[in-house]
Motif scaffolding. Structure first.
Motif, PDB file in Angstrom:
ATOM      1  N   SER A 172      50.282  39.478  21.677  1.00  0.00           N
ATOM      2  CA  SER A 172      48.931  39.969  21.906  1.00  0.00           C
ATOM      3  C   SER A 172      48.672  40.098  23.405  1.00  0.00           C
ATOM      4  O   SER A 172      48.995  39.202  24.183  1.00  0.00           O
ATOM      5  CB  SER A 172      47.915  39.001  21.299  1.00  0.00           C
ATOM      6  OG  SER A 172      46.614  39.335  21.709  1.00  0.00           O
ATOM      7  N   PRO A 173      48.098  41.219  23.876  1.00  0.00           N
ATOM      8  CA  PRO A 173      47.835  41.384  25.303  1.00  0.00           C
ATOM      9  C   PRO A 173      46.547  40.719  25.753  1.00  0.00           C
ATOM     10  O   PRO A 173      46.193  40.800  26.914  1.00  0.00           O
ATOM     11  CB  PRO A 173      47.740  42.905  25.443  1.00  0.00           C
ATOM     12  CG  PRO A 173      47.180  43.357  24.133  1.00  0.00           C
ATOM     13  CD  PRO A 173      47.743  42.417  23.104  1.00  0.00           C
ATOM     14  N   ALA A 174      45.824  40.068  24.874  1.00  0.00           N
ATOM     15  CA  ALA A 174      44.512  39.522  25.228  1.00  0.00           C
ATOM     16  C   ALA A 174      44.561  38.524  26.376  1.00  0.00           C
ATOM     17  O   ALA A 174      43.758  38.614  27.302  1.00  0.00           O
ATOM     18  CB  ALA A 174      43.861  38.901  23.999  1.00  0.00           C
ATOM     19  N   PRO A 175      45.489  37.542  26.364  1.00  0.00           N
ATOM     20  CA  PRO A 175      45.480  36.574  27.468  1.00  0.00           C
ATOM     21  C   PRO A 175      45.659  37.233  28.836  1.00  0.00           C
ATOM     22  O   PRO A 175      44.966  36.906  29.775  1.00  0.00           O
ATOM     23  CB  PRO A 175      46.652  35.654  27.128  1.00  0.00           C
ATOM     24  CG  PRO A 175      46.777  35.750  25.644  1.00  0.00           C
ATOM     25  CD  PRO A 175      46.438  37.170  25.310  1.00  0.00           C
ATOM     26  N   ARG A 176      46.599  38.175  28.932  1.00  0.00           N
ATOM     27  CA  ARG A 176      46.793  38.855  30.209  1.00  0.00           C
ATOM     28  C   ARG A 176      45.538  39.634  30.606  1.00  0.00           C
ATOM     29  O   ARG A 176      45.133  39.636  31.768  1.00  0.00           O
ATOM     30  CB  ARG A 176      47.994  39.793  30.137  1.00  0.00           C
ATOM     31  CG  ARG A 176      48.116  40.680  31.367  1.00  0.00           C
ATOM     32  CD  ARG A 176      49.278  41.635  31.283  1.00  0.00           C
ATOM     33  NE  ARG A 176      50.538  40.952  31.537  1.00  0.00           N
ATOM     34  CZ  ARG A 176      51.691  41.599  31.702  1.00  0.00           C
ATOM     35  NH1 ARG A 176      51.731  42.910  31.613  1.00  0.00           N
ATOM     36  NH2 ARG A 176      52.799  40.935  31.941  1.00  0.00           N
ATOM     37  N   ALA A 177      44.930  40.299  29.661  1.00  0.00           N
ATOM     38  CA  ALA A 177      43.721  41.080  29.946  1.00  0.00           C
ATOM     39  C   ALA A 177      42.604  40.184  30.450  1.00  0.00           C
ATOM     40  O   ALA A 177      41.874  40.539  31.388  1.00  0.00           O
ATOM     41  CB  ALA A 177      43.281  41.841  28.702  1.00  0.00           C
ATOM     42  N   VAL A 178      42.467  39.017  29.839  1.00  0.00           N
ATOM     43  CA  VAL A 178      41.414  38.090  30.257  1.00  0.00           C
ATOM     44  C   VAL A 178      41.665  37.622  31.694  1.00  0.00           C
ATOM     45  O   VAL A 178      40.762  37.625  32.542  1.00  0.00           O
ATOM     46  CB  VAL A 178      41.344  36.888  29.300  1.00  0.00           C
ATOM     47  CG1 VAL A 178      40.445  35.798  29.875  1.00  0.00           C
ATOM     48  CG2 VAL A 178      40.835  37.324  27.932  1.00  0.00           C
ATOM     49  N   VAL A 179      42.905  37.229  31.976  1.00  0.00           N
ATOM     50  CA  VAL A 179      43.228  36.738  33.321  1.00  0.00           C
ATOM     51  C   VAL A 179      43.007  37.827  34.358  1.00  0.00           C
ATOM     52  O   VAL A 179      42.378  37.599  35.399  1.00  0.00           O
ATOM     53  CB  VAL A 179      44.683  36.229  33.372  1.00  0.00           C
ATOM     54  CG1 VAL A 179      45.062  35.876  34.804  1.00  0.00           C
ATOM     55  CG2 VAL A 179      44.850  35.019  32.468  1.00  0.00           C
TER      56      VAL A 179
END
Length: 567
Positions: free
Chosen positions: A251-258
């Motif tokens: 999932s790309p969510a963690p990178r997007a959040v950071v």
């Protein structure tokens, strides 16, 4: 996943004896890549009632202490130079006068001047007093380098990175300078460490601290913000997620959040530093002296980063390559190796030449250090050099804050060697750096040499004149030499004119004032040399010309001939 709250223990304290396993060696692995280690740490933290206070980690403390010793060694050996005299001029006035001056000149160094002004109010403006903050900043930078290497790689890498940083002559050069570049380096190291922590988990307080460190770096030196593009590259790597075992796409969510939170922080920093950028642009004439970089500048930059010479730069480059391509020996624990595969001391040269007996890089912790250090080392100088092809803005001092990246890479390379080979390689680096270190401690210097001539040969009542368009603040830097003579060339002082230099009176006025004295000194440092006779009134003759510091300064002593009929 909850993070340990004992930050001091994670960065400064050594590893708990109960947890010295492979996971604790690579303390920089992201939370998603060290679940087992984090669970173990959580269990240990649950037993906080029985945990001892963290002990100081010598792998961090020794290099920082060594750096401070190196900085204090010969701190006052060299004379002030022109820019340091400007620093003395800035802090030798009242705070309102200093603030007024920044509206006309040197606003880009305003934050540094205010900090140094506070120091000067307590301990004065001696060479030791004004340079000690830079020395202390370099020691703090070493501590940050070690903490970063320990978090992203290992204690071995932390120790060696700090040791390499301590012996680089360029580090000493700026640590012995009453200018802001050592402080800029320390804040850049802090920003890099906080970037790593932010990548682990972008909590608000970490982002706030990271943004504050960037803003501080920008206010100390605007070009330090060129580290932001380098951090974007680093963050892209540190926030990557390994592909799950079943082959599905993560999932790309963690990178997007950071990245979203990091970008918001950077935008806030840009807004905070915008006033400094605007006023610095209005004062851009200050760097009109900078020329388009040449091949010599490229060679000097390599030597500057490579411990002072072409040979030492080659050795550092080899070590950095080892750090990029190899990991630490799996069985190595500092200060030695396990009993299996121990290398004899007399085998160190052969081991060093043969290369490390270990596998290729593969662990994310090792790669994290590389992806922090390489962009840090390459991106800011490249951007500054590219910009200089349009508008010359490059000076090697402006990229001093990239020196920690050299130490991180070279330290990783040393950590990849067996312990005897690593020690031999470090001794080689230190030996190659020694001539540069000694050169920085040669006593004397042009300004001090000139002051010595004046103190030795000057007489009460002698006047001094500075040919040119301003009155330099040398009398503030060395009052025992320049300050003991009568200043007859000044029209308006530096504080009164809100400038670093005082304003000169017209040449005709100076000659009129010379009629009231019997001896006049004309002082100039560095070519092109003026014609001294143009600055003295009729009736004076040249008595002596002094050329101290191998002719880098010239002092002409003129004496008025007795008038006819005088005794």
């Amino acid at each position: 996943m909850a993070q340990p709250t004992h930050l001091f223990a994670r960065t400064i304290a050594g590893p708990d004896p109960a947890t010295t396993d492979a996971a604790t060696e690579h303390v920089g692995v992201l939370p998603t890549q060290r679940a087992g280690a984090a669970e173990h740490a959580g269990a240990a933290e649950h037993a906080g009632a029985t945990r001892r206070w963290p002990r100081l980690d010598w792998a961090l403390a020794i290099p920082a202490a060594l750096t401070l010793v190196v900085m204090l060694w010969g701190l006052t050996a060299r004379s002030y130079w022109g820019d340091e005299a400007d620093s003395v001029s800035a802090v030798s006035r009242s705070l309102p006068q200093l603030i007024r001056m920044l509206g006309h000149v040197d606003a880009v160094h305003g934050c540094y001047y205010v900090l140094l002004w506070l120091v000067a109010q307590v301990v004065g403006t001696s060479e030791f007093a004004t340079r000690f903050p830079s020395a202390l900043a370099m020691a703090a930078a070493t501590l940050g380098v070690c903490a970063t290497a320990r978090r992203l790689r290992s204690r071995r890498a932390a120790l060696f990175a700090g040791l390499v940083f301590a012996v680089i002559p360029a580090v000493t050069d700026q640590g012995h300078d009453a200018r802001p570049y050592a402080m800029v380096t320390a804040t850049a190291v802090l920003a890099g460490y906080l970037l790593v922590r932010t990548a682990e988990e972008p909590r608000a307080y970490r982002l706030t601290a990271y943004g504050a460190s960037l803003a501080a770096a920008g206010y100390l030196q605007l070009f330090a913000l060129l580290i932001i593009p380098a951090h974007a590259v680093t963050l892209a790597w540190l926030t990557r997620r390994d592909r799950p075992a079943d082959g599905t796409r993560p999932s790309p969510a963690p990178r997007a959040v950071v990245f979203r939170r990091w970008l918001a922080t950077v935008m806030v920093v840009a807004a905070a530093v915008a006033p400094m950028a605007i006023i610095s642009w209005t004062q851009r004439a200050q760097i009109a002296w900078i020329k388009t970089p040449s091949g010599y500048d490229m060679q000097y930059l390599l030597n500057y980063f490579g411990a002072g010479s072409a040979l030492s730069a080659l050795v550092v480059a080899v070590l950095a390559t080892l750090g990029v391509t190899h990991a630490d020996p799996p069985a190595a624990t500092w200060p030695g190796l396990s009993r299996q595969g121990r290398t004899r001391p007399w085998q160190a040269p052969r081991v060093l030449l043969a290369g490390p007996h270990l596998g290729k890089q593969g662990d994310s912790a090792d790669r994290g250090l590389i992806w922090l250090a390489l962009p840090w080392l390459v991106v800011p100088p490249a951007l500054l050099l590219a910009a200089s092809e349009v508008k010359p803005v490059y000076s090697v001092r402006y990229v001093t804050f990239c020196l920690p990246a050299v130490a991180l890479l070279a330290g990783a390379g040393l950590a990849a060697l067996t312990t005897p080979a690593a020690l031999a390689a470090f001794v080689m680096v230190a030996a190659l750096a020694l001539p540069g270190q000694l050169a920085l401690r040669v006593p004397g210097g042009v300004m001090r040499s000139a002051a010595t001539v004046l103190a030795t040969h000057g007489r009460p009542g002698d006047a001094i004149v500075y040919p040119g368009g301003g009155i330099p603040p040398w009398y503030l830097a060395y009052p025992g030499g320049f300050g003991q003579l009568r200043e007859i060339g000044m029209a308006v002082s530096g504080p009164a004119s809100a400038r670093l230099y005082g304003l000169s009176a017209p040449q005709s006025v100076i000659k009129q004032r010379e009629l009231g004295v019997s001896r006049v000194w004309l002082v100039e440092m560095g070519p092109p040399w003026p014609s001294p006779a143009d600055w003295v009134a009729p009736g004076f003759r040249l008595v002596h010309e002094y050329t101290p510091d191998a002719g880098m300064a010239r002092l002409w002593l003129y004496q008025r001939d007795p008038s006819p009929g005088s005794p």
